[in-house]
Design a protein around this motif. Structure first.
Motif, PDB file in Angstrom:
ATOM      1  N   LYS A 190      83.377 -20.278 142.320  1.00 26.93           N
ATOM      2  CA  LYS A 190      83.656 -19.122 143.179  1.00 26.93           C
ATOM      3  C   LYS A 190      82.860 -19.215 144.478  1.00 26.93           C
ATOM      4  O   LYS A 190      83.381 -18.915 145.561  1.00 26.93           O
ATOM      5  CB  LYS A 190      83.304 -17.837 142.440  1.00 26.93           C
ATOM      6  N   ASN A 191      81.598 -19.635 144.379  1.00 32.97           N
ATOM      7  CA  ASN A 191      80.773 -19.762 145.583  1.00 32.97           C
ATOM      8  C   ASN A 191      81.320 -20.819 146.535  1.00 32.97           C
ATOM      9  O   ASN A 191      81.326 -20.620 147.759  1.00 32.97           O
ATOM     10  CB  ASN A 191      79.338 -20.123 145.200  1.00 32.97           C
ATOM     11  N   VAL A 192      81.755 -21.956 145.988  1.00 32.13           N
ATOM     12  CA  VAL A 192      82.263 -23.030 146.839  1.00 32.13           C
ATOM     13  C   VAL A 192      83.527 -22.590 147.564  1.00 32.13           C
ATOM     14  O   VAL A 192      83.708 -22.877 148.761  1.00 32.13           O
ATOM     15  CB  VAL A 192      82.530 -24.300 146.004  1.00 32.13           C
ATOM     16  N   ILE A 193      84.415 -21.884 146.869  1.00 27.67           N
ATOM     17  CA  ILE A 193      85.618 -21.374 147.532  1.00 27.67           C
ATOM     18  C   ILE A 193      85.243 -20.352 148.596  1.00 27.67           C
ATOM     19  O   ILE A 193      85.777 -20.371 149.720  1.00 27.67           O
ATOM     20  CB  ILE A 193      86.581 -20.751 146.500  1.00 27.67           C
ATOM     21  N   ALA A 194      84.291 -19.475 148.284  1.00 30.13           N
ATOM     22  CA  ALA A 194      83.878 -18.453 149.250  1.00 30.13           C
ATOM     23  C   ALA A 194      83.209 -19.073 150.471  1.00 30.13           C
ATOM     24  O   ALA A 194      83.471 -18.670 151.614  1.00 30.13           O
ATOM     25  CB  ALA A 194      82.937 -17.454 148.574  1.00 30.13           C
ATOM     26  N   LEU A 195      82.337 -20.074 150.270  1.00 27.42           N
ATOM     27  CA  LEU A 195      81.691 -20.696 151.427  1.00 27.42           C
ATOM     28  C   LEU A 195      82.706 -21.489 152.250  1.00 27.42           C
ATOM     29  O   LEU A 195      82.586 -21.565 153.481  1.00 27.42           O
ATOM     30  CB  LEU A 195      80.491 -21.544 151.006  1.00 27.42           C
ATOM     31  N   SER A 196      83.695 -22.070 151.594  1.00 23.70           N
ATOM     32  CA  SER A 196      84.748 -22.789 152.317  1.00 23.70           C
ATOM     33  C   SER A 196      85.532 -21.828 153.203  1.00 23.70           C
ATOM     34  O   SER A 196      85.866 -22.155 154.353  1.00 23.70           O
ATOM     35  CB  SER A 196      85.687 -23.482 151.330  1.00 23.70           C
ATOM     36  N   GLN A 197      85.820 -20.643 152.675  1.00 23.09           N
ATOM     37  CA  GLN A 197      86.537 -19.638 153.468  1.00 23.09           C
ATOM     38  C   GLN A 197      85.718 -19.218 154.679  1.00 23.09           C
ATOM     39  O   GLN A 197      86.254 -19.084 155.791  1.00 23.09           O
ATOM     40  CB  GLN A 197      86.846 -18.419 152.595  1.00 23.09           C
ATOM     41  N   ARG A 198      84.411 -19.031 154.477  1.00 30.50           N
ATOM     42  CA  ARG A 198      83.539 -18.656 155.588  1.00 30.50           C
ATOM     43  C   ARG A 198      83.498 -19.754 156.642  1.00 30.50           C
ATOM     44  O   ARG A 198      83.495 -19.476 157.851  1.00 30.50           O
ATOM     45  CB  ARG A 198      82.130 -18.367 155.075  1.00 30.50           C
ATOM     46  N   LEU A 199      83.444 -20.999 156.205  1.00 28.04           N
ATOM     47  CA  LEU A 199      83.403 -22.107 157.160  1.00 28.04           C
ATOM     48  C   LEU A 199      84.682 -22.159 157.986  1.00 28.04           C
ATOM     49  O   LEU A 199      84.647 -22.421 159.194  1.00 28.04           O
ATOM     50  CB  LEU A 199      83.190 -23.430 156.426  1.00 28.04           C
ATOM     51  N   VAL A 200      85.816 -21.914 157.349  1.00 31.21           N
ATOM     52  CA  VAL A 200      87.092 -21.913 158.070  1.00 31.21           C
ATOM     53  C   VAL A 200      87.170 -20.724 159.029  1.00 31.21           C
ATOM     54  O   VAL A 200      87.558 -20.874 160.196  1.00 31.21           O
ATOM     55  CB  VAL A 200      88.267 -21.881 157.068  1.00 31.21           C
ATOM     56  N   ASP A 201      86.789 -19.552 158.544  1.00 32.12           N
ATOM     57  CA  ASP A 201      86.949 -18.329 159.341  1.00 32.12           C
ATOM     58  C   ASP A 201      85.952 -18.223 160.484  1.00 32.12           C
ATOM     59  O   ASP A 201      86.289 -17.744 161.569  1.00 32.12           O
ATOM     60  CB  ASP A 201      86.784 -17.095 158.438  1.00 32.12           C
ATOM     61  N   GLU A 202      84.709 -18.670 160.256  1.00 29.36           N
ATOM     62  CA  GLU A 202      83.652 -18.405 161.231  1.00 29.36           C
ATOM     63  C   GLU A 202      83.145 -19.636 161.973  1.00 29.36           C
ATOM     64  O   GLU A 202      82.533 -19.494 163.041  1.00 29.36           O
ATOM     65  CB  GLU A 202      82.470 -17.729 160.536  1.00 29.36           C
ATOM     66  N   TYR A 203      83.396 -20.833 161.432  1.00 29.03           N
ATOM     67  CA  TYR A 203      82.819 -22.031 162.046  1.00 29.03           C
ATOM     68  C   TYR A 203      83.850 -23.119 162.322  1.00 29.03           C
ATOM     69  O   TYR A 203      83.488 -24.270 162.505  1.00 29.03           O
ATOM     70  CB  TYR A 203      81.698 -22.588 161.157  1.00 29.03           C
ATOM     71  N   GLY A 204      85.115 -22.735 162.360  1.00 33.13           N
ATOM     72  CA  GLY A 204      86.167 -23.694 162.685  1.00 33.13           C
ATOM     73  C   GLY A 204      86.268 -24.847 161.700  1.00 33.13           C
ATOM     74  O   GLY A 204      86.705 -25.939 162.060  1.00 33.13           O
TER      75      GLY A 204
END
Length: 222
Positions: A99-113
């Protein structure tokens, strides 16, 4: 009733001794590397996040197939939490880690391109990413002399007095303050390897230790 005072943390080894110790570490292993397998900054970030309460060997086994197919945050999102959970089920706390890996991946896509940020403050806002994980990525990928203190470094730092401290952040600061600059980039790798294979917790292998004559540890074993 007077409160008992905390044990006094001893001073770090003097500069000349630090130079001698890390010169020997460098001679034995000139280019130490993390034992986690990865292909880029994102896969290392994932691997380190997965390694909490797990061995590097166990994480490498779990990610061998994964990293042959998934190497970017968007690919991880496309892979999905169910498939990821199944892929890493051999390591500890795998459901929460997935769950954490999916959540951090989403953050990387949304906030850090889709890129891994080169900032400790930014990295530690990601789900499942603490200071140690951030420091590993900063050091190994971005070549910043960050010190990722784990249980091995905490033990070695205090036992040898290379970097004594009451908690991991104090030991991290002690490495930065006391280890000569020319060794800072690789210091945490050398200390991890030393703690993992020689200065072990229960039975330190003092008989084969390359710094045995420089180490003040009183309970030396053979």
């Amino acid at each position: 009733m007077a409160r008992a005072s905390s044990p006094r943390i001893p001073q770090a080894l003097p500069y000349a001794t630090q130079m001698a110790i890390f010169s020997r570490f460098r001679e034995a292993e000139p280019q130490p590397l993390t034992e986690l397998h990865y292909v880029n900054a994102f896969t290392l970030l994932v691997a380190v996040a997965l390694s909490a309460q797990s061995t590097d060997a166990g994480v490498n086994k779990a990610t061998q197939n994964l990293f042959s197919r998934v190497t970017t945050p968007q690919e991880m999102l496309d892979f999905g939490v169910e498939a990821l959970t199944e892929e890493i089920k051999t390591i500890g706390l795998f459901r929460q880690k997935a769950k954490n890996v999916i959540a951090l991946s989403q953050r990387l896509v949304d906030e850090y391109g889709g890129e891994v940020p080169q900032s400790r403050a930014a990295l530690t806002t990601l789900p499942g990413v603490g200071r140690k994980t951030a420091n590993v990525v900063l050091n190994a990928v971005f070549h910043f002399p960050a010190q990722a203190v784990d249980t091995h470094i905490f033990r070695v730092g205090n036992r040898t007095r290379i970097a004594p401290g009451r908690d991991v952040e104090a030991v991290e600061r002690a490495v930065e303050d006391n280890v000569p600059v020319e060794f800072q980039q690789n210091a945490h790798h050398w200390l991890i390897l030393h703690g993992r294979y020689i200065c072990q917790a229960k039975r330190p292998r003092c008989g084969i230790c390359p710094i045995e004559d420089l180490c003040p540890y009183e309970e030396k074993t053979q």
